[in-house]
Design a protein around this motif. Sequence first.
Motif, PDB file in Angstrom:
ATOM      1  N   PHE A   1      -5.193   1.537  -7.470  1.00  0.00           N
ATOM      2  CA  PHE A   1      -6.226   0.717  -6.818  1.00  0.00           C
ATOM      3  C   PHE A   1      -7.609   1.063  -7.364  1.00  0.00           C
ATOM      4  CE2 PHE A   1      -4.664  -1.969  -3.283  1.00  0.00           C
ATOM      5  CZ  PHE A   1      -3.308  -1.773  -3.508  1.00  0.00           C
ATOM      6  N   ALA A   2      -7.861   2.341  -7.625  1.00  0.00           N
ATOM      7  CA  ALA A   2      -9.170   2.738  -8.149  1.00  0.00           C
ATOM      8  C   ALA A   2      -9.400   2.134  -9.530  1.00  0.00           C
ATOM      9  CB  ALA A   2      -9.271   4.259  -8.206  1.00  0.00           C
TER      10      ALA A   2
ATOM     11  N   ARG B   1       2.406   1.525  -3.804  1.00  0.00           N
ATOM     12  CA  ARG B   1       1.502   1.808  -4.910  1.00  0.00           C
ATOM     13  C   ARG B   1       0.637   3.048  -4.624  1.00  0.00           C
ATOM     14  NH1 ARG B   1       1.493  -2.430  -8.510  1.00  0.00           N
ATOM     15  NH2 ARG B   1       3.483  -3.513  -8.327  1.00  0.00           N
TER      16      ARG B   1
ATOM     17  N   ALA C   1      -9.439  -5.771  -3.444  1.00  0.00           N
ATOM     18  CA  ALA C   1      -7.983  -5.873  -3.577  1.00  0.00           C
ATOM     19  C   ALA C   1      -7.383  -6.985  -2.716  1.00  0.00           C
ATOM     20  CB  ALA C   1      -7.323  -4.539  -3.217  1.00  0.00           C
ATOM     21  N   GLU C   2      -8.202  -7.629  -1.885  1.00  0.00           N
ATOM     22  CA  GLU C   2      -7.627  -8.536  -0.881  1.00  0.00           C
ATOM     23  C   GLU C   2      -6.895  -9.735  -1.465  1.00  0.00           C
ATOM     24  OE1 GLU C   2      -9.668  -9.229   3.023  1.00  0.00           O
ATOM     25  OE2 GLU C   2     -11.161  -7.873   2.171  1.00  0.00           O
TER      26      GLU C   2
ATOM     27  N   PHE D   1      -9.274  -2.193  -8.821  1.00  0.00           N
ATOM     28  CA  PHE D   1     -10.073  -2.874  -7.787  1.00  0.00           C
ATOM     29  C   PHE D   1     -11.368  -2.135  -7.461  1.00  0.00           C
ATOM     30  CE2 PHE D   1      -5.524  -3.862  -6.894  1.00  0.00           C
ATOM     31  CZ  PHE D   1      -5.558  -5.193  -7.287  1.00  0.00           C
ATOM     32  N   ASP D   2     -12.037  -1.687  -8.513  1.00  0.00           N
ATOM     33  CA  ASP D   2     -13.241  -0.886  -8.302  1.00  0.00           C
ATOM     34  C   ASP D   2     -14.506  -1.753  -8.311  1.00  0.00           C
ATOM     35  OD1 ASP D   2     -14.818   1.280  -7.877  1.00  0.00           O
ATOM     36  OD2 ASP D   2     -14.849   1.927  -9.970  1.00  0.00           O
ATOM     37  N   GLU D   3     -14.489  -2.849  -7.566  1.00  0.00           N
ATOM     38  CA  GLU D   3     -15.673  -3.705  -7.431  1.00  0.00           C
ATOM     39  C   GLU D   3     -16.225  -3.545  -6.024  1.00  0.00           C
ATOM     40  OE1 GLU D   3     -16.877  -5.568  -9.956  1.00  0.00           O
ATOM     41  OE2 GLU D   3     -15.319  -4.527 -11.110  1.00  0.00           O
TER      42      GLU D   3
ATOM     43  N   HIS E   1     -13.535   4.414  -1.158  1.00  0.00           N
ATOM     44  CA  HIS E   1     -12.493   4.389  -2.194  1.00  0.00           C
ATOM     45  C   HIS E   1     -11.775   3.034  -2.137  1.00  0.00           C
ATOM     46  CE1 HIS E   1      -8.861   5.253  -4.446  1.00  0.00           C
ATOM     47  NE2 HIS E   1      -9.510   6.270  -4.975  1.00  0.00           N
ATOM     48  N   PRO E   2     -11.498   2.423  -3.295  1.00  0.00           N
ATOM     49  CA  PRO E   2     -10.876   1.085  -3.299  1.00  0.00           C
ATOM     50  C   PRO E   2      -9.569   1.002  -2.507  1.00  0.00           C
ATOM     51  CG  PRO E   2     -11.705   1.610  -5.488  1.00  0.00           C
ATOM     52  CD  PRO E   2     -11.880   2.856  -4.662  1.00  0.00           C
ATOM     53  N   TYR E   3      -8.783   2.076  -2.532  1.00  0.00           N
ATOM     54  CA  TYR E   3      -7.523   2.050  -1.776  1.00  0.00           C
ATOM     55  C   TYR E   3      -7.806   2.084  -0.272  1.00  0.00           C
ATOM     56  CZ  TYR E   3      -2.784   3.546  -0.361  1.00  0.00           C
ATOM     57  OH  TYR E   3      -1.548   3.652   0.214  1.00  0.00           O
TER      58      TYR E   3
ATOM     59  N   PRO F   1      -3.367   5.197  -4.724  1.00  0.00           N
ATOM     60  CA  PRO F   1      -4.831   5.111  -4.783  1.00  0.00           C
ATOM     61  C   PRO F   1      -5.343   5.074  -6.222  1.00  0.00           C
ATOM     62  CG  PRO F   1      -4.147   6.742  -3.164  1.00  0.00           C
ATOM     63  CD  PRO F   1      -2.905   6.320  -3.896  1.00  0.00           C
TER      64      PRO F   1
ATOM     65  N   LEU G   1      -3.516  -8.580  -2.794  1.00  0.00           N
ATOM     66  CA  LEU G   1      -2.570  -8.263  -1.727  1.00  0.00           C
ATOM     67  C   LEU G   1      -2.087  -9.530  -1.021  1.00  0.00           C
ATOM     68  CD1 LEU G   1      -4.269  -5.060  -0.258  1.00  0.00           C
ATOM     69  CD2 LEU G   1      -2.059  -5.175  -1.431  1.00  0.00           C
TER      70      LEU G   1
ATOM     71  N   LEU H   1       0.831  -1.216   0.000  1.00  0.00           N
ATOM     72  CA  LEU H   1       0.000   0.000   0.000  1.00  0.00           C
ATOM     73  C   LEU H   1       0.863   1.263   0.000  1.00  0.00           C
ATOM     74  CD1 LEU H   1      -3.136  -0.516   2.280  1.00  0.00           C
ATOM     75  CD2 LEU H   1      -2.807  -1.014  -0.142  1.00  0.00           C
ATOM     76  N   SER H   2       2.053   1.172   0.591  1.00  0.00           N
ATOM     77  CA  SER H   2       2.926   2.344   0.570  1.00  0.00           C
ATOM     78  C   SER H   2       3.654   2.486  -0.769  1.00  0.00           C
ATOM     79  CB  SER H   2       3.937   2.296   1.728  1.00  0.00           C
ATOM     80  OG  SER H   2       4.951   1.328   1.504  1.00  0.00           O
TER      81      SER H   2
ATOM     82  N   ALA I   1      -8.913  -1.340   0.822  1.00  0.00           N
ATOM     83  CA  ALA I   1      -7.782  -2.251   0.983  1.00  0.00           C
ATOM     84  C   ALA I   1      -7.096  -2.004   2.325  1.00  0.00           C
ATOM     85  CB  ALA I   1      -6.796  -2.059  -0.176  1.00  0.00           C
TER      86      ALA I   1
ATOM     87  N   THR J   1     -13.035  -7.245   0.418  1.00  0.00           N
ATOM     88  CA  THR J   1     -12.918  -6.143  -0.538  1.00  0.00           C
ATOM     89  C   THR J   1     -12.092  -6.583  -1.743  1.00  0.00           C
ATOM     90  OG1 THR J   1     -10.965  -5.241   0.557  1.00  0.00           O
ATOM     91  CG2 THR J   1     -13.107  -4.476   1.344  1.00  0.00           C
TER      92      THR J   1
END
Lengths: 236, 236
Positions: free
Chosen positions: A116-117, A111, A135-136, A120-122, B72-74, A113, A139, A108-109, B77, A133
């Motif tokens: 991810f948007a 990459r 992105a899990e 992983f926008d589901e 927000h997807p991020y 937002p 990750l 997360l640090s 996560a 969620t």
Amino acid sequence: LDWLGADGSLDAPVDPADQADALAAVLDRLGVARIEAFVGASYGAMVGLQFAARHGGRLAKLVAISGAHRPHPYASAWRALQRQVVALGRTEGNVSHALSLARQWAMLSYRTPEEFARRFDEPAECVSGQVRTAAEDYLAHCGRRYAARWCSTAFLRLSESIDLQRVDPAAVTVPTTVVAVAEDRLVPLADLQALVEGLGGPARLRVLRSEFGHDAFLKEDAAIARLLRESLGEVA
Amino acid sequence: LDWLGADGSLDAPVDPADQADALAAVLDRLGVARIEAFVGASYGAMVGLQFAARHGGRLAKLVAISGAHRPHPYASAWRALQRQVVALGRTEGNVSHALSLARQWAMLSYRTPEEFARRFDEPAECVSGQVRTAAEDYLAHCGRRYAARWCSTAFLRLSESIDLQRVDPAAVTVPTTVVAVAEDRLVPLADLQALVEGLGGPARLRVLRSEFGHDAFLKEDAAIARLLRESLGEVA
């Protein structure tokens, strides 16, 4: 040639300056008095700055990509919490899973937002009574792959090492190119601007844009190659 | 009046729509047909949007501060990893410490790098052979205080609830003021702009600047009071 501590056999604080001195010792052993260029990205850039500050007479030029003379306080707080996640798993006997979790926080640090948007926008789903969620899975995959290759001691000591970074930019007098990524949330552009302004020799800043943030040096091959050709052209 | 699930007695997914319906049921019980205004911040703003979409006939106006129609997807996560930290502590019998750690991660999402740079700009120190960074004492204090007051089930279910948020902005037809904080990394300005553009009734966006990011609604008393006076002036 791995970093000191990368095999987990060294369970003590390792300053990036130690890495630079170790590289100098390797060069001694190889009988290499002087090198044409040091190219480093992320932690490698930190070590490159230390090498230039401590062994500048042995170096013709430095290219430092997405790594600074100091850690940003917010990024240090982030890494400290990663280390505490590993420590929790260690004391509780679940170190591999904890190491995987710490790596996921690191992702997360690295990459952004924006990425991810896009990816992983589901909507979240309920699976067996728990919310999952989008992105899990990604990750967790990154975390498992990392935990299979690294041990917790190496993770902890190299993570600490980043937070021990401290170089006086004025002590770097070799010609230096600093490459920043505008979207990097771990090594903010402002810190690399401050670095370039303080360098003691010829310095230039190149700024990339990338939704991969800190990981741009791993993902933006073409842009990085262009910058290296530009920076090292006179070497070749 | 607490949120459903805040006491930890409800161990099931809780949609913010459930919270809105529960508030409507409370109003029924109190014999209140219609309310003049719903003011909510963060999760409260999410529930306010649900209330306006599902029970709009009972509401004259909505003020939604730092909360959106979707996560927000991020940020999702990020919360999912917090939940995994708690799950790690739960399976390993160290749930209070894990809950404290999850809260510390939450603090990093609420606050900003700018605040950390101002408050915690001291070099890392070696303490008993381990590196300790400047923000760690502060974060640990916040984590302990939270863990003493909350239980893990409440944390997990309310955290999940944020990720279940989904409102069609067009279904919100009551006059609505959306307050955004430009530095908020959890609820980005762009998402609140999209919300305002999609709202089905009279809508306006107010943007604050604050180094406290998502926590601005807790810290910027004067600015929030000004906005509430402006938004609710006709109510008083």
